[in-house]
Design a protein around this motif. Sequence first.
Motif, PDB file in Angstrom:
ATOM      1  N   ILE A 357       5.742 -10.177 -17.216  1.00  0.00           N
ATOM      2  CA  ILE A 357       5.378  -8.765 -17.077  1.00  0.00           C
ATOM      3  C   ILE A 357       4.117  -8.565 -16.244  1.00  0.00           C
ATOM      4  O   ILE A 357       3.862  -7.479 -15.751  1.00  0.00           O
ATOM      5  N   HIS A 358       3.302  -9.625 -16.111  1.00  0.00           N
ATOM      6  CA  HIS A 358       2.065  -9.489 -15.333  1.00  0.00           C
ATOM      7  C   HIS A 358       2.217  -9.965 -13.885  1.00  0.00           C
ATOM      8  O   HIS A 358       1.214 -10.131 -13.191  1.00  0.00           O
ATOM      9  N   LEU A 359       3.447 -10.195 -13.443  1.00  0.00           N
ATOM     10  CA  LEU A 359       3.656 -10.614 -12.052  1.00  0.00           C
ATOM     11  C   LEU A 359       2.861  -9.692 -11.123  1.00  0.00           C
ATOM     12  O   LEU A 359       2.917  -8.471 -11.256  1.00  0.00           O
ATOM     13  N   CYS A 360       2.126 -10.282 -10.205  1.00  0.00           N
ATOM     14  CA  CYS A 360       1.192  -9.521  -9.364  1.00  0.00           C
ATOM     15  C   CYS A 360       1.833  -8.297  -8.716  1.00  0.00           C
ATOM     16  O   CYS A 360       2.826  -8.410  -8.001  1.00  0.00           O
ATOM     17  N   LEU A 361       1.210  -7.144  -8.962  1.00  0.00           N
ATOM     18  CA  LEU A 361       1.682  -5.883  -8.371  1.00  0.00           C
ATOM     19  C   LEU A 361       1.649  -5.918  -6.856  1.00  0.00           C
ATOM     20  O   LEU A 361       2.486  -5.350  -6.189  1.00  0.00           O
ATOM     21  N   GLY A 362       0.613  -6.551  -6.310  1.00  0.00           N
ATOM     22  CA  GLY A 362       0.386  -6.509  -4.865  1.00  0.00           C
ATOM     23  C   GLY A 362       0.955  -7.700  -4.122  1.00  0.00           C
ATOM     24  O   GLY A 362       0.587  -7.949  -2.965  1.00  0.00           O
ATOM     25  N   ALA A 363       1.880  -8.435  -4.763  1.00  0.00           N
ATOM     26  CA  ALA A 363       2.385  -9.670  -4.149  1.00  0.00           C
ATOM     27  C   ALA A 363       2.931  -9.433  -2.744  1.00  0.00           C
ATOM     28  O   ALA A 363       2.581 -10.130  -1.789  1.00  0.00           O
ATOM     29  N   GLN A 364       3.774  -8.407  -2.612  1.00  0.00           N
ATOM     30  CA  GLN A 364       4.400  -8.163  -1.315  1.00  0.00           C
ATOM     31  C   GLN A 364       3.369  -7.696  -0.289  1.00  0.00           C
ATOM     32  O   GLN A 364       3.424  -8.072   0.885  1.00  0.00           O
ATOM     33  N   LEU A 365       2.417  -6.899  -0.743  1.00  0.00           N
ATOM     34  CA  LEU A 365       1.355  -6.431   0.148  1.00  0.00           C
ATOM     35  C   LEU A 365       0.525  -7.621   0.658  1.00  0.00           C
ATOM     36  O   LEU A 365       0.243  -7.732   1.856  1.00  0.00           O
ATOM     37  N   ALA A 366       0.166  -8.524  -0.236  1.00  0.00           N
ATOM     38  CA  ALA A 366      -0.621  -9.697   0.157  1.00  0.00           C
ATOM     39  C   ALA A 366       0.135 -10.553   1.169  1.00  0.00           C
ATOM     40  O   ALA A 366      -0.432 -11.038   2.148  1.00  0.00           O
ATOM     41  N   ARG A 367       1.442 -10.723   0.930  1.00  0.00           N
ATOM     42  CA  ARG A 367       2.263 -11.529   1.851  1.00  0.00           C
ATOM     43  C   ARG A 367       2.241 -10.930   3.260  1.00  0.00           C
ATOM     44  O   ARG A 367       2.071 -11.637   4.249  1.00  0.00           O
ATOM     45  N   ILE A 368       2.428  -9.603   3.327  1.00  0.00           N
ATOM     46  CA  ILE A 368       2.497  -8.963   4.643  1.00  0.00           C
ATOM     47  C   ILE A 368       1.132  -9.004   5.327  1.00  0.00           C
ATOM     48  O   ILE A 368       1.032  -9.275   6.522  1.00  0.00           O
ATOM     49  N   GLU A 369       0.062  -8.784   4.563  1.00  0.00           N
ATOM     50  CA  GLU A 369      -1.283  -8.848   5.152  1.00  0.00           C
ATOM     51  C   GLU A 369      -1.543 -10.240   5.729  1.00  0.00           C
ATOM     52  O   GLU A 369      -2.053 -10.374   6.850  1.00  0.00           O
ATOM     53  N   ALA A 370      -1.185 -11.275   4.977  1.00  0.00           N
ATOM     54  CA  ALA A 370      -1.423 -12.644   5.446  1.00  0.00           C
ATOM     55  C   ALA A 370      -0.560 -12.954   6.673  1.00  0.00           C
ATOM     56  O   ALA A 370      -1.020 -13.574   7.642  1.00  0.00           O
ATOM     57  N   GLU A 371       0.687 -12.498   6.616  1.00  0.00           N
ATOM     58  CA  GLU A 371       1.617 -12.729   7.721  1.00  0.00           C
ATOM     59  C   GLU A 371       1.080 -12.133   9.030  1.00  0.00           C
ATOM     60  O   GLU A 371       1.012 -12.798  10.057  1.00  0.00           O
ATOM     61  N   VAL A 372       0.715 -10.854   8.956  1.00  0.00           N
ATOM     62  CA  VAL A 372       0.248 -10.157  10.160  1.00  0.00           C
ATOM     63  C   VAL A 372      -1.078 -10.760  10.642  1.00  0.00           C
ATOM     64  O   VAL A 372      -1.266 -11.003  11.835  1.00  0.00           O
ATOM     65  N   ALA A 373      -1.991 -11.029   9.704  1.00  0.00           N
ATOM     66  CA  ALA A 373      -3.307 -11.543  10.080  1.00  0.00           C
ATOM     67  C   ALA A 373      -3.186 -12.897  10.780  1.00  0.00           C
ATOM     68  O   ALA A 373      -3.751 -13.107  11.857  1.00  0.00           O
ATOM     69  N   ILE A 374      -2.426 -13.804  10.180  1.00  0.00           N
ATOM     70  CA  ILE A 374      -2.364 -15.169  10.712  1.00  0.00           C
ATOM     71  C   ILE A 374      -1.573 -15.197  12.024  1.00  0.00           C
ATOM     72  O   ILE A 374      -2.002 -15.800  13.013  1.00  0.00           O
ATOM     73  N   ALA A 375      -0.428 -14.506  12.055  1.00  0.00           N
ATOM     74  CA  ALA A 375       0.381 -14.497  13.287  1.00  0.00           C
ATOM     75  C   ALA A 375      -0.399 -13.895  14.456  1.00  0.00           C
ATOM     76  O   ALA A 375      -0.364 -14.406  15.584  1.00  0.00           O
TER      77      ALA A 375
END
Length: 410
Positions: A357-375
């Motif tokens: 139930i505590h699965l990170c709310l922002g998981a998808q947001l963090a993934r996209i931020e990291a993806e865009v930043a690193i690429a």
Amino acid sequence: MNEHVQTTTSAPLFNPLAPEFIRDPYPHYERLRTTDPMHLTPLGMFVASRHAEVSLVLRDKRFGKDYVERSKRRYGPQIMDEPVFRSMSHWMLQQDPPDHTRLRGLVVKAFTARRVEDMRPRIQQIVDQTLDAIEAKGRMDLIEDFAFRLPVTIICDMLGIPEEHREVFYNSSRDGGRLLDPVPLTKAEIEQGNASNLMAQMYFQQLFELRRKNPGDDLTTQLVQAEEDGSKLSNEELTANIILLFGAGHETTVNLIGNGLLALHRNPDQLALLKANPALTTNAVEEFLRYDSSVQLTGRVALEDIEDLGGKKIPKGESVLCLLGSANRDPAVYPDRPDRLDITRPKIRPLSFGGGIHLCLGAQLARIEAEVAIATLLRRLPDLRLDDAENPEWRPTFVLRGLKRLPASW
């Protein structure tokens, strides 16, 4: 406590604030997984290091947070008079149902996959502006000048923090991580936590006033309106959870980007592969999450007696510390050299965002931020190199694993 003192002179199996542990916890995890996978620490907590037990505890209803009782057991009943502990006790992260369900329900809509995907152009814009401002200089600190600005700007956008207030957030110190470590806080650290908490409360109370007068399309407006409804949210809960969202919304993403860039530069073959094939970025981010998770540990409390967890009996009320970073490298789940960075690795399902139930709310947001930043960084500054990939400076916290700085030039 003294009956728990170790009789042997050997180093403790789990000593998370030791400098060598912070520099590289992974050999220590391997020792735990192979010699004592449900390790009982001198403080009486169980440490789960294998994927099987960690993933079970995160999803099992017999485990919860029980934050207030757990804190009293560790520090004594007066601990809840400390403002920072009282504030943290209202975090949805520390709540059990039904309070957790109610609080999370109020914010979950802002983090749906669709809403987050719609933010991609804005994320790209921030990364580009950051690089535009620094490209000509030829050098930067990848943490402060790059990784930090993106998630702070995004969470400010989401919370409706006006542009003219943001400078203080860009320059604020990142020293709150110690509050989450499984090592008791000193009086001085509690005082420091109280002071930071008070500053945050004062700021957000002003923001609430602003959003009551001038509602916006942001999370703060949404929560202020829920609070006015009376039944949904108290003022103390409102304040605590905005502080949580602000901190959680950037701390961990900064570390994901920083740890990912460090891992790439320590593995030049993988760096070359990703530059040659940017389509691998999405999978690469999953591998960064697995390989060096920005959150290393999450805790649960047994809400009833547990007869057998990895061969140990867990009495009701005792804590289980789930080592996410260790579970992510468990050879039982990743048989193909789990200690190697492999951005083409198939079927990566890191536990870095927790579970249940505590699965990170922002998981998808963090993934996209990291993806865009690193690429974007690899595309725009292809000859960037780190000043010192071998001995970077880690922050002295364990639960939140990240670098203090990461100087680079091009």
